[in-house]
Write an enzyme that holds these catalytic residues in place. Structure first.
Site, PDB file in Angstrom:
ATOM      1  N   GLU A 154      -2.291  -8.794  15.391  1.00 40.96           N
ATOM      2  CA  GLU A 154      -1.983  -8.797  16.828  1.00 40.96           C
ATOM      3  C   GLU A 154      -1.128 -10.007  17.196  1.00 40.96           C
ATOM      4  OE1 GLU A 154      -5.815  -8.587  18.686  1.00 40.96           O
ATOM      5  OE2 GLU A 154      -6.024  -6.450  18.195  1.00 40.96           O
ATOM      6  N   SER A 240       6.577 -14.550  -3.279  1.00 37.86           N
ATOM      7  CA  SER A 240       6.963 -13.159  -2.984  1.00 37.86           C
ATOM      8  C   SER A 240       7.517 -12.359  -4.155  1.00 37.86           C
ATOM      9  CB  SER A 240       7.991 -13.133  -1.849  1.00 37.86           C
ATOM     10  OG  SER A 240       7.339 -13.380  -0.635  1.00 37.86           O
ATOM     11  N   HIS A 369       2.855  -1.520   4.843  1.00 39.41           N
ATOM     12  CA  HIS A 369       3.066  -2.544   3.811  1.00 39.41           C
ATOM     13  C   HIS A 369       2.944  -3.943   4.414  1.00 39.41           C
ATOM     14  CE1 HIS A 369       4.576  -4.862   0.514  1.00 39.41           C
ATOM     15  NE2 HIS A 369       5.483  -5.383   1.321  1.00 39.41           N
ATOM     16  N   SER A 370       3.632  -4.141   5.543  1.00 41.20           N
ATOM     17  CA  SER A 370       3.587  -5.422   6.250  1.00 41.20           C
ATOM     18  C   SER A 370       4.007  -5.144   7.680  1.00 41.20           C
ATOM     19  CB  SER A 370       4.560  -6.420   5.610  1.00 41.20           C
ATOM     20  OG  SER A 370       5.901  -6.022   5.904  1.00 41.20           O
TER      21      SER A 370
HETATM   22  C1  LIG Z   1      11.074  -8.771  -7.814  1.00 43.19           C
HETATM   23  C2  LIG Z   1      10.891  -8.136  -6.472  1.00 43.19           C
HETATM   24  N1  LIG Z   1      11.414  -6.929  -6.224  1.00 43.19           N
HETATM   25  C3  LIG Z   1      11.259  -6.345  -5.018  1.00 43.19           C
HETATM   26  C4  LIG Z   1      10.554  -6.992  -4.035  1.00 43.19           C
HETATM   27  C5  LIG Z   1      10.388  -6.338  -2.671  1.00 43.19           C
HETATM   28  N2  LIG Z   1       8.983  -5.921  -2.546  1.00 43.19           N
HETATM   29  C6  LIG Z   1       8.089  -6.672  -1.839  1.00 43.19           C
HETATM   30  S1  LIG Z   1       6.564  -6.001  -1.886  1.00 43.19           S
HETATM   31  C7  LIG Z   1       7.063  -4.702  -2.819  1.00 43.19           C
HETATM   32  C8  LIG Z   1       6.086  -3.629  -3.236  1.00 43.19           C
HETATM   33  C9  LIG Z   1       5.092  -4.098  -4.216  1.00 43.19           C
HETATM   34  O1  LIG Z   1       4.119  -3.108  -4.387  1.00 43.19           O
HETATM   35  P1  LIG Z   1       2.811  -3.351  -5.199  1.00 43.19           P
HETATM   36  O2  LIG Z   1       3.064  -4.296  -6.327  1.00 43.19           O
HETATM   37  O3  LIG Z   1       2.254  -2.027  -5.557  1.00 43.19           O
HETATM   38  O4  LIG Z   1       1.836  -4.118  -4.197  1.00 43.19           O
HETATM   39  P2  LIG Z   1       1.264  -3.668  -2.769  1.00 43.19           P
HETATM   40  O5  LIG Z   1       2.239  -4.139  -1.739  1.00 43.19           O
HETATM   41  O6  LIG Z   1       1.093  -2.192  -2.790  1.00 43.19           O
HETATM   42  O7  LIG Z   1      -0.036  -4.366  -2.602  1.00 43.19           O
HETATM   43  C10 LIG Z   1       8.427  -4.792  -3.093  1.00 43.19           C
HETATM   44  C11 LIG Z   1       9.183  -3.788  -3.859  1.00 43.19           C
HETATM   45  C12 LIG Z   1      10.024  -8.271  -4.328  1.00 43.19           C
HETATM   46  N3  LIG Z   1       9.308  -8.952  -3.447  1.00 43.19           N
HETATM   47  N4  LIG Z   1      10.193  -8.818  -5.555  1.00 43.19           N
HETATM   48  K   LIG Z   2       4.982 -13.496  -7.454  1.00 44.97           K
END
Ligand SMILES: Cc1ncc(C[n+]2csc(CCOP(=O)(O)OP(=O)(O)O)c2C)c(N)n1
Ligand SMILES: [K+]
Length: 477
Positions: A154, A240, A369-370
């Site tokens: 929020e 990240s 996701h976020s």
């Molecule tokens: C190397 C890299 N590639 C792409 C991204 C963009 N990205 C951020 S979160 C995400 C998904 C990750 O999914 P998962 O590992 O299944 O974790 P969840 O978010 O489902 O918990 C991506 C592709 C990133 N942060 N780092």
């Molecule tokens: K990491």
């Protein structure tokens, strides 16, 4: 440096060997399905197996042992069609048929579970006992995590923080896995595991300070919200880029092994993370170096908008552990008791036997996701609703503690009201706190700040002087 070089040469050498060994392990597994394998264990096998089978999670080890034994007792036919070759890693059987390993074992790997959908323990289930005190702290932390997600989410919607990411649906994974570890175990998180930090004693104020990037944030406001970290609590700072933490955990586990510490490294990642090269390199390295690390995969169905069907065609992540020669288990990630038991056993084996263990928890990312995502654009709302309600790990676990006579409605409302008050207070304090001074932006990376950074600092200060109205007044220059 020289030691590092020698170690990496050794790792490289072992890595090359394990490449061919993997194929052998796979063929040994495939041959265990062959009709000439004895259907039951003989008495010496039994003794060996019962040592493992005390814990049902070791069924895999026993099976592997059986296939290895079966391999030994292969009758050698002298016409040359059925001969066995000694090869690094064990005996390999020659067969005259042109036969490929199937792309899948047919049946999916089963999932360890203790609590049914109604929070009742499944009869005959074997699990690690949880004391009332630990059980209640687990519940209280799961609820705290839920409320923290609601309030910070929020706050982001109100524009008070720049970003947020929830853990909704994965509360059991967060808290129960943390409860099964000790503070000496070093955590290498992805970003959806703040509950591990909460369990270890990171205060709500510390969470709020990080999200608001104020002067008490350990990252000095230089990271996006939710990138928590704590030296005190052995929790490496969230970074990240996906999966970079996985090989880091293996390196830390190697160092724990060399120092003969009674602890392991634990790393968390999502199903998406398993598609990164870092994941594969880390698993292989951990297997050949025999280091005490737990790989914890949260298979939550989605990597932002990518469903698991587009992420991999293997039976999830668990099978990949086996392919790399790592003992592995699949567990119901929405069953707190199952997660606790699996991680407890994984930790024991990882430390006692100095070996990696992979845990794949099946779950669902209930939230977007976020705050930068709207997941209704790519997945059905009733799918989300089903997991949010029928499969909610927190209410399932609550039914279990209630059945034990440890919890009631009054305790529930008191807990929720106290946590909410504490969080709202933490948010207010964090928001009012000064921001770190601008000069801090340029420190802590280099011992001697290089000239290009000095130049950037000078340009930034000049820019602020030219446009004072565009610069946030609460950040001291
Ligand atoms: C190397 C890299 N590639 C792409 C991204 C963009 N990205 C951020 S979160 C995400 C998904 C990750 O999914 P998962 O590992 O299944 O974790 P969840 O978010 O489902 O918990 C991506 C592709 C990133 N942060 N780092
Ligand atoms: K990491």
């Amino acid at each position: 440096m020289a030691i590092w070089f020698l170690r990496s040469r050794l790792a490289h050498h072992l890595g090359q060997r394990i490449g061919s060994l993997d194929a052998l392990k796979l063929s040994s597994w495939a041959s265990s399905l062959h009709p000439w394998i004895p259907p039951s264990l003989d008495s010496s096998d039994d003794r060996y197996a019962s040592k493992f089978l005390r814990n049902p999670m070791d069924l895999y080890a026993a099976r592997r042992f059986r296939s290895a034994k079966a391999q030994e007792s292969v009758p050698v036919v002298t016409d040359g069609s059925n001969q066995v070759m000694d090869f690094p890693g064990g005996k390999v059987m020659f067969v005259p048929e042109l036969r490929f390993l199937a792309e899948s074992p047919g049946e999916r790997i089963s999932c360890y579970r203790i609590l049914d959908d109604d929070g009742k323990t499944i009869s005959g289930s074997s699990f690690q006992e949880v004391s009332k005190e630990i059980a209640l702290k687990m519940y209280s932390d799961m609820v705290t995590l839920q409320i923290m997600d609601t309030i910070f989410y929020e706050a982001q919607r109100q524009g008070r923080i720049s970003f947020y990411l929830t853990t909704i649906g994965e509360e059991a994974i967060n808290i129960a896995s943390a409860a099964a570890l000790t503070i000496d175990d070093i955590v290498f998180p992805q970003y959806r595991e703040p509950g591990v930090l909460l369990w270890r004693g990171f205060t709500l104020q510390e969470f709020a300070n990080q999200c608001f990037g104020n002067k008490l944030d350990y990252g000095k406001g230089r990271q996006m919200p939710i990138h928590y970290g704590s030296n005190r609590l052995n929790y490496f700072t969230v970074s990240s880029p996906i999966a970079t933490q996985v090989p880091h955990a293996v390196g830390a586990a190697y160092s724990l092994k060399m120092d003969k510490k009674h602890a392991c490294a634990v790393t968390y990642f999502g199903d998406g993370g398993t598609s990164e090269g870092d994941f594969h390199a880390a698993l292989n390295f951990a297997a050949v170096m025999e280091v005490p690390v737990i790989f914890f995969c949260r298979n939550n169905g989605w990597a932002i908008s990518t469903p698991t069907a587009e992420q991999f065609r293997s039976d999830g992540a668990v099978i990949r552990g086996q392919a790399y020669g790592i003992r592995s288990i699949r567990v119901d990630g929405n069953d707190a008791l199952a997660v606790y038991s699996a991680v407890h056993a994984a930790r024991e084996m990882a430390i006692r036997e100095s070996r990696p263990i992979l845990v794949e928890a099946l779950t669902y990312r209930v939230g977007h996701h976020s705050t930068s995502d709207d997941s209704t654009k790519y997945r059905p709302v009733d799918e989300i609703e089903h997991w949010r309600t029928a499969r909610d790990p927190v209410s399932r676990y609550r039914k279990w503690i209630e059945r034990n006579g440890w919890w009631c409605d009054d305790a529930e409302s008191e807990l929720r009201s106290n946590v909410r008050k504490e969080l709202l207070h933490a948010v207010q304090v964090a928001e009012r706190m000064d921001k770190p001074p601008l000069a801090e932006l340029f420190t802590d990376v280099y011992d001697q700040v290089p000239s290009n950074l000095r130049e950037q600092e000078r340009l930034l200060t000049e820019l602020i002087k030219q446009h004072p109205g565009d610069y946030p007044p609460e950040v001291p220059v």
